[in-house]
Design a protein around this motif. Structure first.
Motif, PDB file in Angstrom:
ATOM      1  N   HIS A 189      15.166  27.954  63.672  1.00  0.00           N
ATOM      2  CA  HIS A 189      14.751  26.892  62.852  1.00  0.00           C
ATOM      3  C   HIS A 189      15.757  26.462  61.691  1.00  0.00           C
ATOM      4  O   HIS A 189      15.781  25.341  61.326  1.00  0.00           O
ATOM      5  CB  HIS A 189      13.389  27.308  62.026  1.00  0.00           C
ATOM      6  N   VAL A 190      16.347  27.435  60.934  1.00  0.00           N
ATOM      7  CA  VAL A 190      17.372  26.996  60.092  1.00  0.00           C
ATOM      8  C   VAL A 190      18.756  27.919  60.264  1.00  0.00           C
ATOM      9  O   VAL A 190      18.848  28.759  61.047  1.00  0.00           O
ATOM     10  CB  VAL A 190      16.826  27.733  58.653  1.00  0.00           C
ATOM     11  N   PRO A 191      19.781  27.481  59.436  1.00  0.00           N
ATOM     12  CA  PRO A 191      20.989  28.412  59.719  1.00  0.00           C
ATOM     13  C   PRO A 191      20.970  29.847  59.272  1.00  0.00           C
ATOM     14  O   PRO A 191      20.045  30.090  58.612  1.00  0.00           O
ATOM     15  CB  PRO A 191      21.944  27.587  58.736  1.00  0.00           C
ATOM     16  N   THR A 192      21.663  30.658  60.094  1.00  0.00           N
ATOM     17  CA  THR A 192      22.021  32.042  60.031  1.00  0.00           C
ATOM     18  C   THR A 192      23.049  32.388  59.386  1.00  0.00           C
ATOM     19  O   THR A 192      24.249  31.955  60.029  1.00  0.00           O
ATOM     20  CB  THR A 192      21.202  32.747  61.179  1.00  0.00           C
ATOM     21  N   GLY A 193      23.220  33.387  58.374  1.00  0.00           N
ATOM     22  CA  GLY A 193      24.577  33.943  58.122  1.00  0.00           C
ATOM     23  C   GLY A 193      24.347  35.431  58.088  1.00  0.00           C
ATOM     24  O   GLY A 193      23.164  35.762  57.992  1.00  0.00           O
ATOM     25  N   VAL A 194      25.491  36.186  58.255  1.00  0.00           N
ATOM     26  CA  VAL A 194      25.486  37.694  58.140  1.00  0.00           C
ATOM     27  C   VAL A 194      26.390  38.010  57.231  1.00  0.00           C
ATOM     28  O   VAL A 194      27.337  37.600  56.939  1.00  0.00           O
ATOM     29  CB  VAL A 194      25.642  38.312  59.503  1.00  0.00           C
ATOM     30  N   TYR A 195      26.088  39.123  56.627  1.00  0.00           N
ATOM     31  CA  TYR A 195      27.280  39.889  55.691  1.00  0.00           C
ATOM     32  C   TYR A 195      28.266  40.568  56.534  1.00  0.00           C
ATOM     33  O   TYR A 195      29.428  40.521  56.078  1.00  0.00           O
ATOM     34  CB  TYR A 195      26.372  40.919  54.865  1.00  0.00           C
ATOM     35  N   SER A 196      27.929  41.293  57.480  1.00  0.00           N
ATOM     36  CA  SER A 196      28.935  41.895  58.439  1.00  0.00           C
ATOM     37  C   SER A 196      28.469  41.534  59.918  1.00  0.00           C
ATOM     38  O   SER A 196      27.476  42.346  60.337  1.00  0.00           O
ATOM     39  CB  SER A 196      29.161  43.282  58.203  1.00  0.00           C
ATOM     40  N   GLY A 197      29.347  40.908  60.512  1.00  0.00           N
ATOM     41  CA  GLY A 197      29.019  40.676  62.265  1.00  0.00           C
ATOM     42  C   GLY A 197      28.944  42.068  63.064  1.00  0.00           C
ATOM     43  O   GLY A 197      27.865  42.161  63.476  1.00  0.00           O
ATOM     44  N   PRO A 198      29.709  42.816  63.247  1.00  0.00           N
ATOM     45  CA  PRO A 198      29.745  44.154  63.888  1.00  0.00           C
ATOM     46  C   PRO A 198      28.663  44.896  63.275  1.00  0.00           C
ATOM     47  O   PRO A 198      28.478  44.902  61.967  1.00  0.00           O
ATOM     48  CB  PRO A 198      30.996  44.619  63.579  1.00  0.00           C
ATOM     49  N   PRO A 199      27.841  45.517  63.981  1.00  0.00           N
ATOM     50  CA  PRO A 199      28.101  45.916  65.429  1.00  0.00           C
ATOM     51  C   PRO A 199      27.525  44.925  66.365  1.00  0.00           C
ATOM     52  O   PRO A 199      27.548  45.098  67.768  1.00  0.00           O
ATOM     53  CB  PRO A 199      27.362  47.345  65.758  1.00  0.00           C
ATOM     54  N   GLY A 200      26.921  43.655  65.963  1.00  0.00           N
ATOM     55  CA  GLY A 200      26.528  42.799  66.862  1.00  0.00           C
ATOM     56  C   GLY A 200      27.789  41.915  67.464  1.00  0.00           C
ATOM     57  O   GLY A 200      28.791  41.968  67.037  1.00  0.00           O
ATOM     58  N   ILE A 201      27.574  41.031  68.446  1.00  0.00           N
ATOM     59  CA  ILE A 201      28.368  40.399  69.018  1.00  0.00           C
ATOM     60  C   ILE A 201      28.074  38.812  68.820  1.00  0.00           C
ATOM     61  O   ILE A 201      26.888  38.564  69.250  1.00  0.00           O
ATOM     62  CB  ILE A 201      28.373  40.599  70.736  1.00  0.00           C
ATOM     63  N   ARG A 202      28.795  38.078  68.298  1.00  0.00           N
ATOM     64  CA  ARG A 202      28.451  36.610  67.893  1.00  0.00           C
ATOM     65  C   ARG A 202      28.018  35.866  69.003  1.00  0.00           C
ATOM     66  O   ARG A 202      26.965  34.996  68.688  1.00  0.00           O
ATOM     67  CB  ARG A 202      29.630  36.158  67.228  1.00  0.00           C
ATOM     68  N   ARG A 203      28.711  35.900  70.136  1.00  0.00           N
ATOM     69  CA  ARG A 203      28.285  35.182  71.365  1.00  0.00           C
ATOM     70  C   ARG A 203      26.928  35.444  71.495  1.00  0.00           C
ATOM     71  O   ARG A 203      25.960  34.347  71.977  1.00  0.00           O
ATOM     72  CB  ARG A 203      29.168  35.485  72.520  1.00  0.00           C
ATOM     73  N   LEU A 204      26.418  36.564  71.802  1.00  0.00           N
ATOM     74  CA  LEU A 204      25.178  36.781  71.692  1.00  0.00           C
ATOM     75  C   LEU A 204      24.181  36.360  70.614  1.00  0.00           C
ATOM     76  O   LEU A 204      23.025  35.881  71.070  1.00  0.00           O
ATOM     77  CB  LEU A 204      24.773  38.436  72.150  1.00  0.00           C
ATOM     78  N   ALA A 205      24.408  36.549  69.362  1.00  0.00           N
ATOM     79  CA  ALA A 205      23.731  36.015  68.450  1.00  0.00           C
ATOM     80  C   ALA A 205      23.530  34.658  68.416  1.00  0.00           C
ATOM     81  O   ALA A 205      22.207  34.164  68.202  1.00  0.00           O
ATOM     82  CB  ALA A 205      24.418  36.624  67.095  1.00  0.00           C
ATOM     83  N   GLU A 206      24.431  33.752  68.970  1.00  0.00           N
ATOM     84  CA  GLU A 206      24.274  32.450  69.130  1.00  0.00           C
ATOM     85  C   GLU A 206      23.416  31.833  70.020  1.00  0.00           C
ATOM     86  O   GLU A 206      23.075  30.694  70.225  1.00  0.00           O
ATOM     87  CB  GLU A 206      25.754  31.880  69.159  1.00  0.00           C
ATOM     88  N   LEU A 207      23.144  32.849  71.072  1.00  0.00           N
ATOM     89  CA  LEU A 207      22.286  32.439  72.083  1.00  0.00           C
ATOM     90  C   LEU A 207      20.762  32.079  71.460  1.00  0.00           C
ATOM     91  O   LEU A 207      20.140  31.311  72.142  1.00  0.00           O
ATOM     92  CB  LEU A 207      21.921  33.439  73.231  1.00  0.00           C
ATOM     93  N   ARG A 208      20.507  32.883  70.431  1.00  0.00           N
ATOM     94  CA  ARG A 208      19.212  32.632  69.861  1.00  0.00           C
ATOM     95  C   ARG A 208      19.261  32.480  68.228  1.00  0.00           C
ATOM     96  O   ARG A 208      18.059  32.257  67.615  1.00  0.00           O
ATOM     97  CB  ARG A 208      18.460  33.903  69.822  1.00  0.00           C
ATOM     98  N   ASN A 209      20.455  31.986  67.692  1.00  0.00           N
ATOM     99  CA  ASN A 209      20.590  31.787  66.187  1.00  0.00           C
ATOM    100  C   ASN A 209      21.306  30.718  66.202  1.00  0.00           C
ATOM    101  O   ASN A 209      22.308  30.402  66.801  1.00  0.00           O
ATOM    102  CB  ASN A 209      20.825  32.710  65.572  1.00  0.00           C
ATOM    103  N   ASP A 210      21.125  29.667  65.068  1.00  0.00           N
ATOM    104  CA  ASP A 210      22.321  28.871  64.415  1.00  0.00           C
ATOM    105  C   ASP A 210      23.245  29.374  63.552  1.00  0.00           C
ATOM    106  O   ASP A 210      22.887  29.511  62.437  1.00  0.00           O
ATOM    107  CB  ASP A 210      21.682  27.640  63.993  1.00  0.00           C
ATOM    108  N   VAL A 211      24.210  30.232  64.141  1.00  0.00           N
ATOM    109  CA  VAL A 211      25.035  31.096  63.162  1.00  0.00           C
ATOM    110  C   VAL A 211      26.038  30.247  62.719  1.00  0.00           C
ATOM    111  O   VAL A 211      27.086  29.681  63.442  1.00  0.00           O
ATOM    112  CB  VAL A 211      25.448  32.177  64.159  1.00  0.00           C
ATOM    113  N   VAL A 212      26.138  30.228  61.027  1.00  0.00           N
ATOM    114  CA  VAL A 212      27.172  29.235  60.462  1.00  0.00           C
ATOM    115  C   VAL A 212      28.184  30.282  59.746  1.00  0.00           C
ATOM    116  O   VAL A 212      28.968  29.825  59.139  1.00  0.00           O
ATOM    117  CB  VAL A 212      26.643  28.365  59.660  1.00  0.00           C
ATOM    118  N   HIS A 213      27.734  31.514  59.726  1.00  0.00           N
ATOM    119  CA  HIS A 213      28.534  32.390  58.947  1.00  0.00           C
ATOM    120  C   HIS A 213      28.720  33.889  59.464  1.00  0.00           C
ATOM    121  O   HIS A 213      27.500  34.534  59.454  1.00  0.00           O
ATOM    122  CB  HIS A 213      27.723  32.471  57.341  1.00  0.00           C
ATOM    123  N   TRP A 214      29.679  34.446  59.749  1.00  0.00           N
ATOM    124  CA  TRP A 214      29.790  35.668  60.463  1.00  0.00           C
ATOM    125  C   TRP A 214      31.155  36.190  59.971  1.00  0.00           C
ATOM    126  O   TRP A 214      32.315  36.493  60.917  1.00  0.00           O
ATOM    127  CB  TRP A 214      29.616  35.262  62.101  1.00  0.00           C
TER     128      TRP A 214
END
Length: 382
Positions: free
Chosen positions: A326-351
């Motif tokens: 619904h809205v943009p998502t940012g994270v403090y620290s990307g790992p241990p997640g994988i950005r490509r996978l996060a972007e399947l379900r989120n509008d990631v603008v900050h990683w």
């Protein structure tokens, strides 16, 4: 989607006031602890080591100053409110900067409002910390149902979505038409759910870490590097004490110990904080011992070790947070997640990849860098 229309009523000031008799009782129980025999093994192989826990318990009994932490909590304007029949506790700290951005902070498990004590000043008064006053926040920090001074759910079936609905209504009642949302650990589930409950008023979701975690369903499309990362994640997730499984099946049983023995509660909390420590050494090397004990004390005085277990006992499995679109998502620290996978379900603008942090509860360790990165994200999304 919008928010539930149930009213927020009976907002009233709240002060933390632990009776002196409760402090005396805690010290007396700590003084007559019946300790177990030490099991063979190295370090934390069998759980919290006896010498470590004995020293920590003795400091809790003779050195820790609860009244000092109580004053620190009471320096924050705190309130309780009734939201649709659920009594909740929250801190509401307005910035001295009149145009500050409203921000909802969501604590983790097994944590509490204490998680944000080192962070709040950085957010509400950046000028005092050498940062841009134009990037200040008005901060709202609720205690999740069953945690701390918020009432526990009275029946089974409580959920992250219901909690998010409470917070959306609370922010409206406080007069905030647009606001940001933050969360880590349990908060990484709640924060996206607030955006789902209130997409027209949430400006962005900022997560400490916790999206883009690989699962078995992602394996067919993974690159070799991602597969190696997935294997490391599996080893990490299966190598510790599975609190999800334990609390799904027996929270009432364990709570007899947590509610009756402060050392049982201390051992449980120390074990989890150690597992959440992602560098060498002991978690108290990076998280202030008194801050940790303030959190344990809050659980002890409110008897909420069991009631805070609903995220586990009201679920049948333990999926990673999926996030929201619904809205943009940012994270403090990307790992241990994988950005490509996060972007399947989120509008990631900050990683960012290399923000400092040696513990899962990074706001207790590195509040300055955390506040700076959070400000950077909300500067991006407006």
């Amino acid at each position: 989607m919008g928010t539930d229309t149930a009213a927020v009523t009976d907002i009233r000031p709240f002060t933390v006031e632990v009776p002196g008799a409760d402090l005396d009782d805690l010290r007396e129980r700590l003084g007559r602890t019946r300790r177990p025999r030490e099991l063979p093994g190295q370090g934390w192989d069998r759980g919290a080591p006896l010498p470590f826990l004995r020293g920590l318990a003795e400091y809790w009994r003779t050195g820790f100053d609860w009244r000092r932490r109580e004053r620190e909590l009471n320096a924050l304007p705190q309130f309780t409110a009734d939201i649709g029949g659920q009594t909740v506790h929250f801190a509401h700290v307005r910035s001295p900067e009149p145009d500050a951005t409203p921000l909802l902070l969501n604590h983790g498990w097994p944590n509490s409002l204490v998680e944000f004590l080192p962070l709040i000043g950085h957010l509400t008064d950046p000028r005092a910390h050498g940062a841009d006053p134009a990037r200040a926040f008005h901060v709202v920090v609720p205690s999740a149902p069953g945690f701390g001074f918020s009432a526990a759910p009275s029946a089974t079936g409580w959920s992250v979505a219901r909690t998010a609905g409470l917070w959306a209504r609370l922010m409206r009642a406080l007069g905030y038409e647009r606001y940001g949302v933050q969360g880590g650990d349990l908060g990484a589930y709640v924060a996206p759910a607030v955006a789902e409950a209130d997409p027209d008023r949430v400006t962005g979701v900022y997560i400490t870490a916790g999206i883009g975690f690989p699962t078995e369903a992602d394996v067919p499309g993974m690159t070799p590097d991602e597969l190696a990362h997935y294997e490391r994640m599996r080893q990490w997730s299966t190598g510790g004490l599975d609190h999800h499984a334990l609390l799904r099946r027996g929270p009432q049983t364990f709570d007899y110990g947590w509610a009756d023995s402060p050392v049982a509660l201390l051992g449980w909390m120390a074990h989890k904080f150690q597992e959440f420590h992602v560098s060498q050494g002991v978690f108290t090397d990076v998280i202030d011992r008194d801050l940790f004990l303030a959190n344990v004390s809050l659980y002890w005085f409110t008897r909420t070790a069991g009631t805070s277990s609903w995220p586990m006992y009201d679920t049948e499995d333990s999926p990673w947070p999926a996030g929201q679109r619904h809205v943009p998502t940012g994270v403090y620290s990307g790992p241990p997640g994988i950005r490509r996978l996060a972007e399947l379900r989120n509008d990631v603008v900050h990683w960012p990849e290399h923000n400092p942090g040696r513990h899962h509860f990074v706001t207790m360790e590195s509040p300055g860098p955390y506040a700076a990165d959070l400000r950077a994200f909300f500067a991006e999304v407006g």
